[in-house]
Write a protein that holds these residues in place. Structure first.
Motif, short mmCIF file in Angstrom:
data_model
loop_
_atom_site.label_atom_id
_atom_site.label_comp_id
_atom_site.label_asym_id
_atom_site.label_seq_id
_atom_site.Cartn_x
_atom_site.Cartn_y
_atom_site.Cartn_z
N ARG A 1 -3.46 8.65 -8.77
CA ARG A 1 -2.22 8.85 -9.55
C ARG A 1 -1.15 9.50 -8.77
N GLU A 2 -1.62 10.49 -7.73
CA GLU A 2 -0.65 11.08 -6.83
C GLU A 2 0.18 9.94 -6.02
N ALA A 3 -0.81 8.98 -5.47
CA ALA A 3 -0.33 7.98 -4.49
C ALA A 3 0.83 7.17 -5.47
N ALA A 4 0.33 6.77 -6.67
CA ALA A 4 1.23 5.97 -7.76
C ALA A 4 2.65 6.74 -7.64
N GLU A 5 2.61 8.03 -7.88
CA GLU A 5 4.08 8.43 -8.21
C GLU A 5 4.78 8.84 -6.91
N THR A 6 3.97 8.71 -5.54
CA THR A 6 4.81 9.11 -4.29
C THR A 6 4.93 7.84 -3.75
N LEU A 7 3.96 7.00 -3.44
CA LEU A 7 4.00 5.86 -2.53
C LEU A 7 4.45 4.39 -3.45
N GLY B 1 -1.85 0.48 4.99
CA GLY B 1 -1.42 1.24 6.30
C GLY B 1 -0.93 2.72 6.09
N ALA B 2 0.17 2.77 4.87
CA ALA B 2 0.66 3.74 4.35
C ALA B 2 0.13 4.94 3.78
N LEU B 3 -1.03 4.52 2.97
CA LEU B 3 -2.02 5.48 2.49
C LEU B 3 -2.57 6.60 3.24
N PRO B 4 -3.08 6.32 4.26
CA PRO B 4 -3.83 7.46 5.20
C PRO B 4 -2.73 8.48 5.77
N ARG B 5 -1.55 7.79 6.19
CA ARG B 5 -0.32 8.55 6.88
C ARG B 5 0.11 9.54 5.77
N LEU B 6 -0.20 9.37 4.51
CA LEU B 6 0.39 10.34 3.62
C LEU B 6 -0.84 11.00 3.05
N GLY B 7 -1.93 11.02 3.82
CA GLY B 7 -3.11 12.02 3.35
C GLY B 7 -4.02 11.43 2.44
N PHE B 8 -3.81 9.93 2.06
CA PHE B 8 -4.78 9.47 0.94
C PHE B 8 -5.86 8.60 1.89
N THR B 9 -6.96 9.34 2.34
CA THR B 9 -7.87 8.86 3.36
C THR B 9 -8.83 8.23 2.42
N GLN B 10 -9.06 8.58 1.10
CA GLN B 10 -10.45 7.83 0.55
C GLN B 10 -9.99 6.35 0.12
#
Lengths: 86, 86
Positions: B60-66, A24-33
């Motif tokens: 990697r970016e998601a790993a380091e932020t979320l 749920g949090a990933l797309p809110r942070l711009g990680f839509t893939q």
């Protein structure tokens, strides 16, 4: 000093609220893939000497008895940490 | 469908009560060969297509932020799950 990595994931049919929160949090942070996420555990076990086949066998037994709950979790990996690729 | 594995461990200088509980329980169950244990997290992120270098960079970016708290945790691994050895 050797190190064994043991990894445990919730079984596919088991609800995983932590994974749901991540997905749920990933797309809110711009990680839509990313279309799905599951969260499990990684353990690092240390031994004095080298990681022998006997040590790996003991780690697998510990993984299946102490480190995971076989009703809801699968042991997905038991490996020598020194063979790990980043 | 591709899958990326992200792994996070508490930094070495950070107290790890879950690891301490594991290292205390191991010898009681007969696993006397292990001298230390740390507990971290393993995430599996799914993507529709293949795991490209761009997908790995985003993971990697998601790993380091979320997925990790950089004050107390290190991202120890970001990898294509299909390249994993059991």
């Amino acid at each position: 000093m050797g190190r064994v990595v043991v990894e445990v994931m919730p079984k596919p049919e088991i609800l995983d609220p932590q994974g749901k929160a991540v997905v749920g949090a990933l797309p809110r942070l711009g990680f839509t893939q990313f279309t799905g996420a599951r969260q499990g555990k990684r353990f690092e076990l240390e031994v004095e000497g080298a990681v022998t086949p006997e040590v790996l066998a003991a780690a697998r037994e510990a993984a299946e008895t102490l480190l995971s709950n076989p009703i809801i979790e699968d042991v997905v990996r038991v490996a020598d940490a020194s063979e790990e690729t980043a």
